[in-house]
Design an enzyme around this catalytic site. Sequence first.
Site, PDB file in Angstrom:
ATOM      1  N   LYS A 167      -4.679 -11.685   3.112  1.00 28.32           N
ATOM      2  CA  LYS A 167      -4.656 -10.637   3.869  1.00 28.32           C
ATOM      3  C   LYS A 167      -5.632  -9.363   3.335  1.00 28.32           C
ATOM      4  O   LYS A 167      -5.990  -8.697   4.117  1.00 28.32           O
ATOM      5  CB  LYS A 167      -3.065  -9.995   3.959  1.00 28.32           C
ATOM      6  CG  LYS A 167      -2.148 -10.673   4.402  1.00 28.32           C
ATOM      7  CD  LYS A 167      -2.485 -10.983   6.056  1.00 28.32           C
ATOM      8  CE  LYS A 167      -1.158 -11.849   6.510  1.00 28.32           C
ATOM      9  NZ  LYS A 167      -1.244 -11.798   8.013  1.00 28.32           N
ATOM     10  N   TYR A 181      -1.154 -15.617  -0.189  1.00 29.45           N
ATOM     11  CA  TYR A 181      -0.819 -14.786   0.903  1.00 29.45           C
ATOM     12  C   TYR A 181      -1.608 -13.217   0.802  1.00 29.45           C
ATOM     13  O   TYR A 181      -2.284 -12.836   1.824  1.00 29.45           O
ATOM     14  CB  TYR A 181       0.745 -14.705   0.842  1.00 29.45           C
ATOM     15  CG  TYR A 181       1.039 -13.536   2.288  1.00 29.45           C
ATOM     16  CD1 TYR A 181       1.284 -14.317   3.460  1.00 29.45           C
ATOM     17  CD2 TYR A 181       1.484 -12.273   2.105  1.00 29.45           C
ATOM     18  CE1 TYR A 181       1.531 -13.526   4.525  1.00 29.45           C
ATOM     19  CE2 TYR A 181       1.617 -11.652   3.172  1.00 29.45           C
ATOM     20  CZ  TYR A 181       1.897 -12.102   4.475  1.00 29.45           C
ATOM     21  OH  TYR A 181       2.273 -11.421   5.532  1.00 29.45           O
TER      22      TYR A 181
END
Length: 241
Positions: free
Chosen positions: A150, A146
């Site tokens: 990002k 994740y």
Amino acid sequence: MQFSGKTVIITGAGKGIGRACAQLMAQRGAKVVALSRTQSDLDSLRDEFGAHGIRVDLADPAAARAAMAEAGTADYLINSAGINVLESVLDMTEAGYEAVLGINLRAALICCQEFARARVAAGGGGAIVNITSIAGHRGFQDHLCYAASKAGLEGATRVLAKELGPHGIRVNAVAPTITLTELAAEAWSDPAKSQPMMVRHPLNRFAEAEEVAQAIALLLSSDSSMVSGAVLPVDGGFLAV
């Protein structure tokens, strides 16, 4: 109604921040084209304010491109679609990596590319906001893929701003803290889990989805006409301390 007569494409529009963006942009006069993989969410957005829904699994690159083609030329794009697979560094799997990077990064870049191609063909102009996360700036347990997705999207946002700026297309990102969507509110309802994180926020609370949507609307609006390539934390001061 500062977006009257404008059209916005919103990925992940069915729930959470994406849905809050769809509601706010509609309230401010925009025509909303909502992309989601859940038909019932699209139906409810249509019934609520007449959004044009496109059902798509953005994990499929060809389907993502087809959905953007169906969406057509728009004035704005909000990339809100995102997922997480909680895996530690030692337990990371190829399936988890592919799922998270496929939606959070590859699909976002495909949507940016197709939006930009349509805008350039139409003479330029327009704006994109990508939704990233404070997880791209700080290390959180079990957020390896994740965080990579990002942080990667923030780097891509700067490249997009550089290359699309000459066409009059602005590209920015927002990096929210924990945002109390329906799913997150349940996940963070235990004070033993939430309090150690909350005290790291000078405002001593997490974000509401509507607050993130308002920041996104600001970056899309003409009030931010000289803002491009920026990453705006929507984090109650988390990254400042």
